[in-house]
Enzyme design. Structure first.
Site, PDB file in Angstrom:
ATOM      1  CB  CYS A 112      -1.031  -0.009   1.128  1.00 25.56           C
ATOM      2  SG  CYS A 112      -0.636  -1.007   2.552  1.00 25.56           S
ATOM      3  NE  ARG A 150       2.316  -8.946   5.544  1.00 22.65           N
ATOM      4  CZ  ARG A 150       1.002  -8.823   5.434  1.00 22.65           C
ATOM      5  NH1 ARG A 150       0.198  -9.610   6.144  1.00 22.65           N
ATOM      6  NH2 ARG A 150       0.476  -7.921   4.625  1.00 22.65           N
ATOM      7  CD  GLN A 181      -0.601  -8.587   0.206  1.00 21.12           C
ATOM      8  OE1 GLN A 181      -0.118  -7.535  -0.190  1.00 21.12           O
ATOM      9  NE2 GLN A 181      -1.202  -8.693   1.375  1.00 21.12           N
ATOM     10  CG  ASP A 232      -2.312  -5.361  -2.262  1.00 23.12           C
ATOM     11  OD1 ASP A 232      -3.483  -5.195  -1.875  1.00 23.12           O
ATOM     12  OD2 ASP A 232      -1.328  -4.857  -1.707  1.00 23.12           O
ATOM     13  CG  HIS A 265      -3.854  -0.121  -2.474  1.00 24.01           C
ATOM     14  ND1 HIS A 265      -2.808  -0.954  -2.830  1.00 24.01           N
ATOM     15  CD2 HIS A 265      -4.082  -0.343  -1.158  1.00 24.01           C
ATOM     16  CE1 HIS A 265      -2.412  -1.636  -1.763  1.00 24.01           C
ATOM     17  NE2 HIS A 265      -3.163  -1.285  -0.743  1.00 24.01           N
ATOM     18  CE  LYS A 310      -9.537  -7.044   9.025  1.00 26.05           C
ATOM     19  NZ  LYS A 310      -8.287  -7.817   8.930  1.00 26.05           N
ATOM     20  CG  HIS A 366      -5.849  -0.620   1.938  1.00 28.63           C
ATOM     21  ND1 HIS A 366      -4.476  -0.543   2.026  1.00 28.63           N
ATOM     22  CD2 HIS A 366      -6.312   0.549   2.453  1.00 28.63           C
ATOM     23  CE1 HIS A 366      -4.133   0.607   2.577  1.00 28.63           C
ATOM     24  NE2 HIS A 366      -5.230   1.292   2.850  1.00 28.63           N
TER      25      HIS A 366
END
Length: 676
Positions: free
Chosen positions: A358, A387, A405, A407, A409, A493, A539
């Site tokens: 992000c 991570r 991910q 992912d 945005h 979320k 997100h």
């Protein structure tokens, strides 16, 4: 005379009772049936012991076994206490620590006196637990002072409990539960609540399952403890059903199937990262292509961002303070190894492998001036992240240190939020149904520790809620639920919880409405009024991570992927060597039609070949012998079926072409690639 308490029941009726009255007393006053069925109470919404007296005017709802969620939580908590009592009875000198309920059972951590516990100890412990249940020991709640607790645990040699008691907040009410009566009663420090007595548990509805090591308070620097796990239910039937599910889950274990199907492997040289084999990575590529078609159609723009970013960026975003322990941190300059002195100098600048995408997407948004007319902007990335998960938490594909991910945005204006979230809900719905999942949607609300104002959180939560309503998904059919305190530190979320083929749930997709990160990273656009405004940052992810989603799919399908997703879609296998040439010709035609096909020309019996390709979970086996070669036909055998269907090769190709077409392309021939 003491003032009476007014107790309001769910039907709105009010009963006036004297101080000292318990929910059990009210249940008995209503009727003997309810007195027998009631196992606990919700007092002003709080789950409490049924024998705990009221403390003032209250709203009361009695809990019975029909209230399964509450009943299971109570039973599992009680099983944990009975486990601890049984262990200390069988192994004197064992210290107790913590024993919570879990999603399907309970565990308790122990500090054994002589040796760690093993699974050979479990049958004797189970037998002792059944004795305690049979004794029907009352579970009595008592309030103690900190000094009493510390003195008690120190006197008993319970150093872990004494340490914990000393660290509890000063304003917290400290309670213990006494199992039994008199000097022989067993005590544990616990907030509760509990059932009225151990006899309320079903002695045939639990099973101890395994033993593992666990560090005191989860810290590797602390003492190693023995953790005993169990599963606990309300009755024998529920336990039997659960054990059957566990047996089925073991058969579907993605690690086992991944090895049998030659999809991937893990090893210590890259702890927490995946070695993808060609067949496993084919599944990945199919998912990636599927998702790219979905995001392209949804107006997303794909980007790629750096793996390593300066610590100052993470500090500005807030991750350095909130997430630092989970990040892999490196110095931006390492001295020559031949130089003397420390490897990293005191004035080194720090970098970190990105744990999420992000902040980098905000930096792309900030390049150039953005107008309100440019919004919404949807940036998508198959973003590789790292991570630093603890070694003990790693689990196959489900929890890794390196992951990718799906992912994205979405940067949008205030007036665009609800429509963007609604569109995402519909996209997620379509994708999950393509993979055969049902799901529930939950709204995770503001946590205790968070960034942003209360007004910002009010707006964000309302917008997500309104979007789900507009999408028609905030219904009982979709398991709609709100989860207080479970949002991220920067945003509430929506969560998608998938249900797989054997009834397990997996939290996968999410969308978060974030006003915090654009503020912290100074993202802005020029509004219609000519002034700078902050965009809202949504997100969102649907797979979550490719690794975990593939693991879920392996277990959901038990390795039997639908033809379009299978790494090998068909194998042409010969019965006799005379058919080798025809088998190769058939395979070439299948490959030309876009089918992922292999041949098996080995000098082995056909039953051997069938078994081997069944283990590899190949969806379709095309068996050819001398007759099939002469007639231009194949005998089609489906995975898991003993039957076979003879058809022409052209018919088999047409059939497989249809099944091999991804679900989002079926019926949309104008978008189908040439090879399909």
């Amino acid at each position: 005379m003491s003032a009476m308490f007014r107790i309001t029941l769910p039907d709105g009726s009010v009963r006036e009772v004297a101080p000292g009255t318990t929910p059990a007393d009210i249940a008995a006053a209503i009727g003997p049936g309810l007195a027998k069925a009631a196992i606990a109470a919700r007092v002003d919404g709080e789950l409490r012991d049924i024998m705990r007296p009221f403390e003032g005017d209250s709203a009361l709802a009695l809990v019975t076994a029909k209230d399964e969620a509450d009943a299971l939580e109570l039973a599992r908590h009680d099983y944990a206490h009975v486990l601890a009592e049984a262990v200390q009875a069988l192994f004197p000198g064992t210290q107790i620590t913590f024993g919570p309920a879990t999603d399907d059972g309970f565990y308790y951590d122990f500090a054994p006196k002589d040796r760690p516990f093993t699974e050979e100890d479990l049958p004797a412990i189970e037998a002792e637990m059944r004795k305690i249940i049979a004794r029907d020991e009352p579970l009595i709640r008592e309030v103690w002072t900190r000094e009493q607790l510390i003195e008690r645990w120190t006197h008993q040699g319970e150093s872990f409990k004494a340490q914990w008691a000393a660290e509890l907040p000063d304003d917290e009410e400290l309670t213990v539960y006494r199992a039994g009566k008199g000097e022989d009663a067993w005590l544990d420090m616990c907030r509760g609540p509990h059932l009225a007595s151990t006899g309320k548990l079903d002695p045939n509805a639990f099973k101890l399952t395994r033993v593992s090591g666990a560090y005191w308070r989860g810290d590797q620097k602390n003492a190693m403890l023995s953790r005993i796990y169990g599963t606990g239910w309300l009755n024998k039937k529920q336990l039997a059903e659960h054990l059957t599910r566990l047996e089925e889950a073991a058969k579907r274990d993605h690690r086992k199937l991944g090895n049998e199907m030659d999809l991937f492997h893990l090893q210590q040289e890259a702890h927490g990262s995946v070695f993808w084999h060609p067949k496993g990575f084919r599944i990945w590529r199919e998912l990636e292509a599927y998702m790219r078609r979905a995001i392209d159609a949804g107006g997303y723009r794909e980007v790629k961002t750096p793996q390593v970013m300066d610590a100052r960026q993470w500090e500005q975003s807030g991750h350095w303070g909130k997430y630092r322990e989970n990040m892999f941190v490196i110095p931006d300059e390492v001295p020559n190894v031949e130089d003397e002195g420390p490897l990293v100098s005191d004035d080194a600048q720090w970098m970190a492998l990105k744990p999420m995408n992000c902040p980098a997407h905000v930096l792309i948004f900030r390049q150039g001036i953005k107008s309100y007319r440019d919004l919404p902007l949807r940036f998508y990335e198959n973003g590789c992240c790292h991570r630093n998960e603890p070694h003990g938490a790693l689990h196959g594909l489900m929890r890794v240190r390196q992951f990718t991910q799906d992912d994205a945005h979405i940067f949008c204006r205030e007036d665009q939020i609800v429509e963007e979230v609604r569109a995402f809900c519909e996209l997620a719905d379509r994708i999950y149904k393509d993979f055969g999942f049902t799901y529930s949607i939950k709204l995770a609300l503001r946590p205790e520790k968070r960034f942003g104002t209360e007004e910002m959180w009010d707006m964000a939560e309302t917008e997500l809620r309104d979007a789900v309503v507009r999408a028609g998904l905030a219904t009982e059919a979709y398991g709609w639920e709100e989860l207080p305190g479970e949002g991220a530190f920067y945003a509430p979320k929506l969560e998608w919880h998938l249900t797989d083929a054997i009834g397990r749930t997996w939290q996968v997709g999410t969308i978060q409405s974030d006003r915090v990160l654009p503020e912290r990273l100074d993202a802005s656009y020029i509004g219609e009024d000519g002034e700078r405004h902050r965009p809202i940052m949504l997100h969102r992810a649907i797979f979550g991570s490719y690794e975990r989603f593939i693991g879920i799919l392996i277990e959901h399908y038990a390795g039997r992927f639908p033809v379009w997703l299978a790494p090998v879609q068909a194998v042409v296998a010969t019965i006799v060597s005379d058919a080798d040439g025809y088998a190769e010709e058939a395979a070439a035609k299948l490959a030309a039609a876009g089918i992922r096909v292999e041949t098996d020309l080995r000098n082995e019996k056909i039953n051997y070949k069938v078994r081997e390709h069944s283990v590899a979970k190949v969806p379709v086996l095309l068996v050819v012998g001398k007759r099939e070669a002469e007639e231009g036909k194949v005998a089609v055998r489906r995975l898991g079926s003993q039957a076979q269907e003879v058809m022409t090769l052209d018919e088999a190709i047409a059939m497989l072409r249809e099944e091999a077409t991804p679900p989002d392309l079926r019926g949309a021939t104008e978008n189908v690639p040439e090879e399909w």
